[in-house]
Design an enzyme around this catalytic site. Structure first.
Site, PDB file in Angstrom:
ATOM      1  N   ASP A  26      40.856  -9.180  17.318  1.00 44.17           N
ATOM      2  CA  ASP A  26      40.491  -8.142  16.342  1.00 44.17           C
ATOM      3  C   ASP A  26      39.077  -8.335  15.774  1.00 44.17           C
ATOM      4  O   ASP A  26      38.610  -7.507  14.997  1.00 44.17           O
ATOM      5  CB  ASP A  26      41.505  -8.110  15.190  1.00 44.17           C
ATOM      6  CG  ASP A  26      42.813  -7.452  15.594  1.00 44.17           C
ATOM      7  OD1 ASP A  26      42.904  -6.967  16.732  1.00 44.17           O
ATOM      8  OD2 ASP A  26      43.743  -7.420  14.766  1.00 44.17           O
ATOM      9  N   CYS A  61      48.019   2.951  23.882  1.00 46.32           N
ATOM     10  CA  CYS A  61      47.005   2.997  22.840  1.00 46.32           C
ATOM     11  C   CYS A  61      45.685   2.694  23.519  1.00 46.32           C
ATOM     12  O   CYS A  61      45.660   2.123  24.604  1.00 46.32           O
ATOM     13  CB  CYS A  61      47.411   2.014  21.760  1.00 46.32           C
ATOM     14  SG  CYS A  61      46.206   0.911  21.178  1.00 46.32           S
ATOM     15  N   ARG A  96      42.314   3.526   9.091  1.00 46.99           N
ATOM     16  CA  ARG A  96      43.626   2.923   9.354  1.00 46.99           C
ATOM     17  C   ARG A  96      43.697   1.498   8.825  1.00 46.99           C
ATOM     18  O   ARG A  96      44.782   1.004   8.526  1.00 46.99           O
ATOM     19  CB  ARG A  96      43.895   2.903  10.869  1.00 46.99           C
ATOM     20  CG  ARG A  96      44.268   4.246  11.446  1.00 46.99           C
ATOM     21  CD  ARG A  96      44.648   4.110  12.911  1.00 46.99           C
ATOM     22  NE  ARG A  96      45.404   2.875  13.096  1.00 46.99           N
ATOM     23  CZ  ARG A  96      45.254   2.048  14.130  1.00 46.99           C
ATOM     24  NH1 ARG A  96      44.444   2.316  15.099  1.00 46.99           N
ATOM     25  NH2 ARG A  96      45.980   0.943  14.205  1.00 46.99           N
ATOM     26  N   LYS A  98      46.337  -5.928   6.011  1.00 45.61           N
ATOM     27  CA  LYS A  98      47.089  -4.828   6.640  1.00 45.61           C
ATOM     28  C   LYS A  98      48.157  -5.399   7.580  1.00 45.61           C
ATOM     29  O   LYS A  98      49.313  -4.995   7.537  1.00 45.61           O
ATOM     30  CB  LYS A  98      46.127  -3.937   7.443  1.00 45.61           C
ATOM     31  CG  LYS A  98      46.829  -3.034   8.437  1.00 45.61           C
ATOM     32  CD  LYS A  98      45.875  -2.198   9.245  1.00 45.61           C
ATOM     33  CE  LYS A  98      45.487  -2.770  10.584  1.00 45.61           C
ATOM     34  NZ  LYS A  98      46.553  -2.778  11.600  1.00 45.61           N
ATOM     35  N   ASN A  99      47.757  -6.360   8.414  1.00 46.78           N
ATOM     36  CA  ASN A  99      48.686  -6.856   9.434  1.00 46.78           C
ATOM     37  C   ASN A  99      49.799  -7.734   8.868  1.00 46.78           C
ATOM     38  O   ASN A  99      50.762  -8.030   9.581  1.00 46.78           O
ATOM     39  CB  ASN A  99      47.922  -7.610  10.538  1.00 46.78           C
ATOM     40  CG  ASN A  99      47.191  -6.648  11.468  1.00 46.78           C
ATOM     41  OD1 ASN A  99      47.291  -5.427  11.306  1.00 46.78           O
ATOM     42  ND2 ASN A  99      46.468  -7.191  12.434  1.00 46.78           N
ATOM     43  N   ARG A 121      50.030  -1.926  26.057  1.00 49.40           N
ATOM     44  CA  ARG A 121      50.859  -2.331  24.911  1.00 49.40           C
ATOM     45  C   ARG A 121      52.352  -1.975  25.021  1.00 49.40           C
ATOM     46  O   ARG A 121      52.884  -1.168  24.264  1.00 49.40           O
ATOM     47  CB  ARG A 121      50.246  -1.788  23.610  1.00 49.40           C
ATOM     48  CG  ARG A 121      48.802  -2.222  23.455  1.00 49.40           C
ATOM     49  CD  ARG A 121      48.228  -1.867  22.141  1.00 49.40           C
ATOM     50  NE  ARG A 121      48.497  -2.877  21.133  1.00 49.40           N
ATOM     51  CZ  ARG A 121      48.055  -2.795  19.881  1.00 49.40           C
ATOM     52  NH1 ARG A 121      47.381  -1.763  19.485  1.00 49.40           N
ATOM     53  NH2 ARG A 121      48.309  -3.752  19.027  1.00 49.40           N
TER      54      ARG A 121
END
Ligand code: UD1
Length: 419
Positions: free
Chosen positions: A307, A118, A399, A22-23, A123
């Site tokens: 993460d 967030c 997500r 995803k990233n 952020r």
């Protein structure tokens, strides 16, 4: 609203194929805005953030065709791209800010909604904006939108980031590809997804060379070419599944990965006692009955990934003694703690450090996912909890994890989605 129902204690045994990252997909999708040529991407994960980025591109006029259930994409951005990224899509996905660099580089202007705060932390985007300013960009923030322009195009320069940032490095790396002359970025983030982005940009015709550990040189080009590119594997999904393998004496074969990219995480898992066999594109992990305690901290790559912090915390709850995790990247990333406590975990938070008591016998409970990675940590805890756990707000999970419950079910988890 959808929820997950998990029955523990489940013994996991079998193979798990890891999806595309995803990233890596998000900045690569944003970078397609640089060029009008056809770009085909494969191994794109079907997750909500990627869908949102595609919607954002389409809202600006990109043509995106999906193939093979959406894992392959054909993208074309003609000259008529609208240079506005609106609030509705930007508010659900912070990585949307990465469209700012390519829009300014190609069209000389952009109006992009600020992504806002967030749940894991404040952020800000100051690093992105200040670096773009030094390339000739003028900007103002009015009513929640960044209004930016570069009347004479972007001008290559030397930029030293005051802090290592994944997103700012990506934004500037992409923007510099179309700048006049040479740009040197230093104190860059060097996450594997940034190296994948570099590979992608060079494949479409950019001239990027990494000249030092955290330094990169970009020579601006005027044209790009058509290209096919395969997105790298998702190292956070792989890390999550490795942690799943280390808990509860499970036995998992994690496929379609590059073990060298997970070196730090593999070393930690070996230290806590898991048995690990690394092959060229797979990792076999066997959890041991005795899980040893450890003190770790998150840091930019090649350090331990923030993460994976919430997921590792669950594993350390099962350690034989007290462990600690220091969170050095985000100021509010221990939100899963209160939910894990509801499942009988003994964790104390002191500032940016979590003290994990160990020897926890998890018990099923009703819990709530607070962010993407926290959701994964609750699943891990539920898999080794006695009884039933119901996890709500799993839109966070969707997500960023492709087919997570299908993959876990295949190796023996008792997990299902309910309304
Ligand atoms: C990316 C990842 C995210 C991961 C994070 C850190 C994507 C889509 N997201 O997020 O999953 O958790 O890297 O590895 O790839 N900062 C500033 N000013 C800025 C930008 C960042 O102060 O302009 C701070 C942040 O608040 C944070 C730190 O820098 O404390 C690192 O953030 P950054 O590396 O930019 O994270 P993201 O790119 O947002």
């Amino acid at each position: 609203m959808k929820k997950l129902e998990v029955f523990g204690v489940s013994k996991l045994n079998g193979q798990i194929k890891i999806s595309g990252s995803k990233n890596a997909s998000l900045p690569i999708l944003a970078a397609t805005l640089l060029s009008g040529k056809k770009i085909s991407l494969t191994n794109v994960p079907r997750v909500k953030d990627v869908e949102t980025m595609i919607k954002l591109l389409e809202s600006m006029g990109s043509k995106v065709k999906k193939f093979q259930k959406g894992n392959s994409l054909l993208i074309q951005n003609n000259k008529k791209i609208k240079t506005k990224a609106g609030y509705n899509l930007m508010s659900t996905m912070r990585a949307g800010i990465i469209v700012l660099g390519p829009l300014l580089a190609r069209f000389g202007k952009a109006k992009v909604s600020t992504p806002g705060g967030c749940s894991i932390g404040f952020r800000p985007i100051d690093l992105h904006l200040e670096a773009l300013k030094s390339m000739g960009v003028n900007y103002k923030i009015i009513n929640g939108y960044v209004h930016a322009s570069a009347k004479n195009g972007l001008i290559g320069t030397k930029i030293k980031f005051p802090k290592v940032s994944v997103g700012a490095t990506e934004n500037l790396l992409i923007a510099s590809c179309l700048a006049k002359g040479q740009t040197i970025l230093s104190n860059c983030a060097i996450e594997p997804e940034i190296k994948d982005l570099t590979k992608f940009l060079n494949t479409i015709g950019a001239k990027i060379t990494w000249t030092g550990k955290r330094q990169v040189k970009i020579i601006g080009v005027k044209k790009f070419k058509e290209a096919n590119f395969k997105i790298m594997f998702d190292r956070i999904e792989a890390g999550t599944m490795l942690i799943a393998g280390a808990i509860n004496q499970n036995n998992l074969r994690i496929k379609s990965v590059d073990p060298t990219i997970l070196k730090t995480e593999i070393n930690i898992l070996k230290k806590i006692g898991a048995k690990i066999i690394q092959r060229k594109s797979e990792i076999i992990i066997q959890g041991r009955k005795k899980i040893k305690n450890i003190n770790i901290k998150t840091s930019p790559f090649p350090g331990f990934a923030t993460d994976l912090q919430a997921q590792m915390m669950v594993l350390l709850c099962k350690a034989n003694k007290k462990s600690s995790i220091k969170e050095d990247i985000f100021e509010n990333r221990f939100q899963s703690v209160s939910e894990l406590r509801r499942m009988n975990a003994a964790i104390e938070v002191r500032g940016n450090k979590a003290i994990i008591k160990g020897n926890t016998i998890f018990k099923g409970a009703q819990v709530m996912a607070t962010d993407l990675r926290a959701s994964a940590s609750l699943i891990l805890a539920a898999l080794c909890a006695k009884g039933k756990t119901i996890i709500s707000r799993i839109y966070h999970l969707d997500r960023g994890y492709e087919d997570i419950e299908k993959k876990l079910k295949k190796v023996g988890a008792k997990i299902r989605r309910i309304d």
